[in-house]
Design a protein around this motif. Structure first.
Motif, PDB file in Angstrom:
ATOM      1  N   PHE A 115      11.619  13.409   6.070  1.00 27.02           N
ATOM      2  CA  PHE A 115      12.159  13.192   4.724  1.00 27.02           C
ATOM      3  C   PHE A 115      11.097  12.517   3.852  1.00 27.02           C
ATOM      4  O   PHE A 115      10.602  11.430   4.183  1.00 27.02           O
ATOM      5  CB  PHE A 115      13.432  12.341   4.785  1.00 27.02           C
ATOM      6  CG  PHE A 115      14.593  13.085   5.383  1.00 27.02           C
ATOM      7  CD1 PHE A 115      15.351  13.954   4.617  1.00 27.02           C
ATOM      8  CD2 PHE A 115      14.899  12.932   6.734  1.00 27.02           C
ATOM      9  CE1 PHE A 115      16.409  14.655   5.174  1.00 27.02           C
ATOM     10  CE2 PHE A 115      15.954  13.625   7.296  1.00 27.02           C
ATOM     11  CZ  PHE A 115      16.715  14.497   6.514  1.00 27.02           C
ATOM     12  N   CYS A 116      10.757  13.189   2.768  1.00 28.31           N
ATOM     13  CA  CYS A 116       9.733  12.678   1.852  1.00 28.31           C
ATOM     14  C   CYS A 116      10.272  12.681   0.429  1.00 28.31           C
ATOM     15  O   CYS A 116      11.338  13.234   0.151  1.00 28.31           O
ATOM     16  CB  CYS A 116       8.461  13.519   1.949  1.00 28.31           C
ATOM     17  SG  CYS A 116       8.681  15.262   1.547  1.00 28.31           S
ATOM     18  N   SER A 117       9.516  12.088  -0.470  1.00 24.66           N
ATOM     19  CA  SER A 117       9.938  12.022  -1.872  1.00 24.66           C
ATOM     20  C   SER A 117       9.859  13.402  -2.515  1.00 24.66           C
ATOM     21  O   SER A 117       9.169  14.296  -2.020  1.00 24.66           O
ATOM     22  CB  SER A 117       9.064  11.028  -2.638  1.00 24.66           C
ATOM     23  OG  SER A 117       7.705  11.453  -2.599  1.00 24.66           O
ATOM     24  N   ILE A 118      10.548  13.563  -3.618  1.00 21.50           N
ATOM     25  CA  ILE A 118      10.594  14.871  -4.280  1.00 21.50           C
ATOM     26  C   ILE A 118       9.492  15.017  -5.330  1.00 21.50           C
ATOM     27  O   ILE A 118       9.367  16.062  -5.957  1.00 21.50           O
ATOM     28  CB  ILE A 118      11.968  15.107  -4.942  1.00 21.50           C
ATOM     29  CG1 ILE A 118      12.280  14.000  -5.963  1.00 21.50           C
ATOM     30  CG2 ILE A 118      13.062  15.172  -3.882  1.00 21.50           C
ATOM     31  CD1 ILE A 118      13.578  14.216  -6.724  1.00 21.50           C
ATOM     32  N   ARG A 119       8.705  13.967  -5.520  1.00 21.83           N
ATOM     33  CA  ARG A 119       7.617  14.004  -6.508  1.00 21.83           C
ATOM     34  C   ARG A 119       6.272  13.758  -5.825  1.00 21.83           C
ATOM     35  O   ARG A 119       6.201  13.119  -4.786  1.00 21.83           O
ATOM     36  CB  ARG A 119       7.839  12.955  -7.605  1.00 21.83           C
ATOM     37  CG  ARG A 119       9.078  13.228  -8.454  1.00 21.83           C
ATOM     38  CD  ARG A 119       9.229  12.183  -9.563  1.00 21.83           C
ATOM     39  NE  ARG A 119      10.388  12.445 -10.395  1.00 21.83           N
ATOM     40  CZ  ARG A 119      11.629  12.066 -10.094  1.00 21.83           C
ATOM     41  NH1 ARG A 119      11.855  11.389  -8.979  1.00 21.83           N
ATOM     42  NH2 ARG A 119      12.635  12.339 -10.897  1.00 21.83           N
ATOM     43  N   HIS A 120       5.239  14.279  -6.451  1.00 21.84           N
ATOM     44  CA  HIS A 120       3.877  14.088  -5.958  1.00 21.84           C
ATOM     45  C   HIS A 120       3.554  12.593  -5.896  1.00 21.84           C
ATOM     46  O   HIS A 120       3.933  11.855  -6.807  1.00 21.84           O
ATOM     47  CB  HIS A 120       2.890  14.806  -6.903  1.00 21.84           C
ATOM     48  CG  HIS A 120       1.467  14.792  -6.416  1.00 21.84           C
ATOM     49  ND1 HIS A 120       1.022  15.641  -5.416  1.00 21.84           N
ATOM     50  CD2 HIS A 120       0.415  14.021  -6.775  1.00 21.84           C
ATOM     51  CE1 HIS A 120      -0.249  15.391  -5.201  1.00 21.84           C
ATOM     52  NE2 HIS A 120      -0.650  14.417  -6.007  1.00 21.84           N
TER      53      HIS A 120
ATOM     54  N   ASN B 298      11.803  23.964   4.954  1.00 25.67           N
ATOM     55  CA  ASN B 298      11.152  25.196   4.488  1.00 25.67           C
ATOM     56  C   ASN B 298      10.991  25.251   2.971  1.00 25.67           C
ATOM     57  O   ASN B 298      10.077  25.903   2.454  1.00 25.67           O
ATOM     58  CB  ASN B 298      11.934  26.422   4.961  1.00 25.67           C
ATOM     59  CG  ASN B 298      11.810  26.632   6.465  1.00 25.67           C
ATOM     60  OD1 ASN B 298      10.842  26.209   7.075  1.00 25.67           O
ATOM     61  ND2 ASN B 298      12.810  27.278   7.053  1.00 25.67           N
ATOM     62  N   GLU B 299      11.856  24.563   2.241  1.00 20.73           N
ATOM     63  CA  GLU B 299      11.799  24.650   0.785  1.00 20.73           C
ATOM     64  C   GLU B 299      11.140  23.440   0.115  1.00 20.73           C
ATOM     65  O   GLU B 299      10.798  23.499  -1.066  1.00 20.73           O
ATOM     66  CB  GLU B 299      13.215  24.804   0.215  1.00 20.73           C
ATOM     67  CG  GLU B 299      14.043  23.519   0.284  1.00 20.73           C
ATOM     68  CD  GLU B 299      15.387  23.648  -0.412  1.00 20.73           C
ATOM     69  OE1 GLU B 299      15.847  24.791  -0.616  1.00 20.73           O
ATOM     70  OE2 GLU B 299      15.978  22.598  -0.737  1.00 20.73           O
ATOM     71  N   ARG B 300      10.960  22.352   0.850  1.00 23.96           N
ATOM     72  CA  ARG B 300      10.436  21.134   0.224  1.00 23.96           C
ATOM     73  C   ARG B 300       8.964  21.312  -0.151  1.00 23.96           C
ATOM     74  O   ARG B 300       8.236  22.132   0.430  1.00 23.96           O
ATOM     75  CB  ARG B 300      10.593  19.932   1.165  1.00 23.96           C
ATOM     76  CG  ARG B 300       9.694  20.003   2.368  1.00 23.96           C
ATOM     77  CD  ARG B 300       9.766  18.764   3.232  1.00 23.96           C
ATOM     78  NE  ARG B 300       8.609  18.724   4.119  1.00 23.96           N
ATOM     79  CZ  ARG B 300       8.260  17.693   4.845  1.00 23.96           C
ATOM     80  NH1 ARG B 300       8.991  16.592   4.812  1.00 23.96           N
ATOM     81  NH2 ARG B 300       7.189  17.728   5.610  1.00 23.96           N
ATOM     82  N   LYS B 301       8.522  20.496  -1.076  1.00 20.17           N
ATOM     83  CA  LYS B 301       7.132  20.560  -1.544  1.00 20.17           C
ATOM     84  C   LYS B 301       6.288  19.526  -0.806  1.00 20.17           C
ATOM     85  O   LYS B 301       6.792  18.533  -0.299  1.00 20.17           O
ATOM     86  CB  LYS B 301       7.080  20.308  -3.046  1.00 20.17           C
ATOM     87  CG  LYS B 301       7.805  21.370  -3.878  1.00 20.17           C
ATOM     88  CD  LYS B 301       7.722  21.039  -5.357  1.00 20.17           C
ATOM     89  CE  LYS B 301       8.460  22.079  -6.194  1.00 20.17           C
ATOM     90  NZ  LYS B 301       8.407  21.766  -7.648  1.00 20.17           N
ATOM     91  N   GLY B 302       4.969  19.774  -0.817  1.00 22.43           N
ATOM     92  CA  GLY B 302       4.054  18.839  -0.182  1.00 22.43           C
ATOM     93  C   GLY B 302       3.901  19.114   1.309  1.00 22.43           C
ATOM     94  O   GLY B 302       4.597  19.957   1.880  1.00 22.43           O
TER      95      GLY B 302
END
Length: 330
Positions: free
Chosen positions: A242-247, A232-236
């Protein structure tokens, strides 16, 4: 000096005399000369003979890909066979049992487990070549696997699990730890898990395991709680859990997860080597110690062979003591 045609005729004649008793070598040579006069034959150089193994490896990899083996497994085959080729530099048909034993004993730092893995790849490869009638026999078939030391999988204790949980600094780390422990997923299975694979109502997920086989894994209420918080809080908008924390927020790699777990572990005083697979060991061990049936744990882990799961069937001394008191009639 003999030309290549003459050399071939002599080699064929030698083989024929071995296979057929009372062969008339003169007539055979004349007939071969008559046949070969229609062909322009060039003998392969030593370098060409040495370099034929990579070609066979490519054929093998392509065949196994068609059988549905995962890219990870195929990559492992390629790496092992490439190392073997660099060591040997010999024509495939000329490789014998002695060559394979020399290769497996060439590095004193290889553990029995590593040697067994390499031997397994070689047996599979040469067995395939024999089935395809590229070679007449499997030179690895007579090589015995090294004796393996009996080691129990090292899992984490309940206290150690709590220490790791408390060492997480955000919901992403906590969700990762809880998911690995609750589901018992292998690293590749976790990396490829998609949000659409999860049944949030049933606290379960469908994953693709070894051999491209689908199975269902389960979450605990605690793990699902932390997983939902992270999602719910992750971006993208990555389709993967599980994904990376950066664009551009791509799917995480197995190496990224290993590094993240190393960071979490470094914050603790736990002396054990903490890696993704240890949570799988821990889940299986805790289930067995709490009375789970071997067959149930086998299916949860996705083991085809019950003997693979059997390594988790060891129990604590306290449980053995209680079982002795309970079931032995005085």
């Amino acid at each position: 000096m003999q030309n290549d045609n003459s050399k071939l005729m002599n080699e064929v004649s030698t083989v024929a005399s071995i296979l057929v008793k009372d062969v008339d070598e003169t007539k055979l040579m004349l007939r071969l000369e008559e046949i070969l006069s229609n062909y322009d034959i060039k003998r392969k150089t030593e370098l060409e003979l040495e370099e034929d193994l990579p070609e066979k490896v490519e054929l093998f990899i392509d065949a196994k890909r068609l059988e549905g083996l995962s890219n990870l497994t195929l990559q492992g085959y390629w790496i092992e066979l490439n190392m073997f080729h660099k060591f040997l530099r010999k024509a495939t048909v000329q490789i014998n049992t002695v060559d394979i034993r020399k290769y497996l004993s060439s590095n004193s730092e290889w553990s029995p487990g590593t040697i067994d893995k390499k031997l397994s790849v070689l047996k599979t490869f040469f067995g395939w070549l024999m089935n395809e009638e590229i070679i007449l026999k499997n030179p690895a078939s007579k090589v015995k696997s090294p004796k393996q030391p009996k080691r129990l999988p090292k899992g984490l204790g309940i206290e150690e699990m709590e220490i790791l949980r408390e060492s997480c600094v955000d919901n992403r780390e906590r969700a990762l730890i809880e998911t690995l422990y609750a589901t018992g997923c292998r690293l590749a299975e976790l990396v490829n898990m998609k949000i659409t694979d999860i049944n949030f109502n049933e606290n379960s997920a469908k994953i693709i395991g070894k051999g491209n086989k689908e199975r269902v894994v389960y979450f605990t209420f605690k793990s699902m709680y932390h997983l939902k918080k992270y999602i719910n809080e992750r971006k993208g908008n990555s389709e993967y859990v599980f994904c990376s924390i950066r664009h551009p927020y791509n799917k995480v790699t197995g190496r990224s997860i290993e590094r993240l777990i190393n960071k979490i572990s470094a914050r603790t005083s736990i002396k054990k080597n903490i890696h993704p697979h240890i949570f799988r060991h821990t889940m299986a061990t805790h289930m067995m110690e709490n009375g789970a049936e071997l067959a149930d744990v086998q299916h949860i882990l996705g083991h085809d062979n019950p003997s693979t799961t059997l390594v988790y069937s060891h129990v604590s001394e306290e449980r053995k003591k209680q079982a002795h008191k309970r079931f032995l009639v005085s």
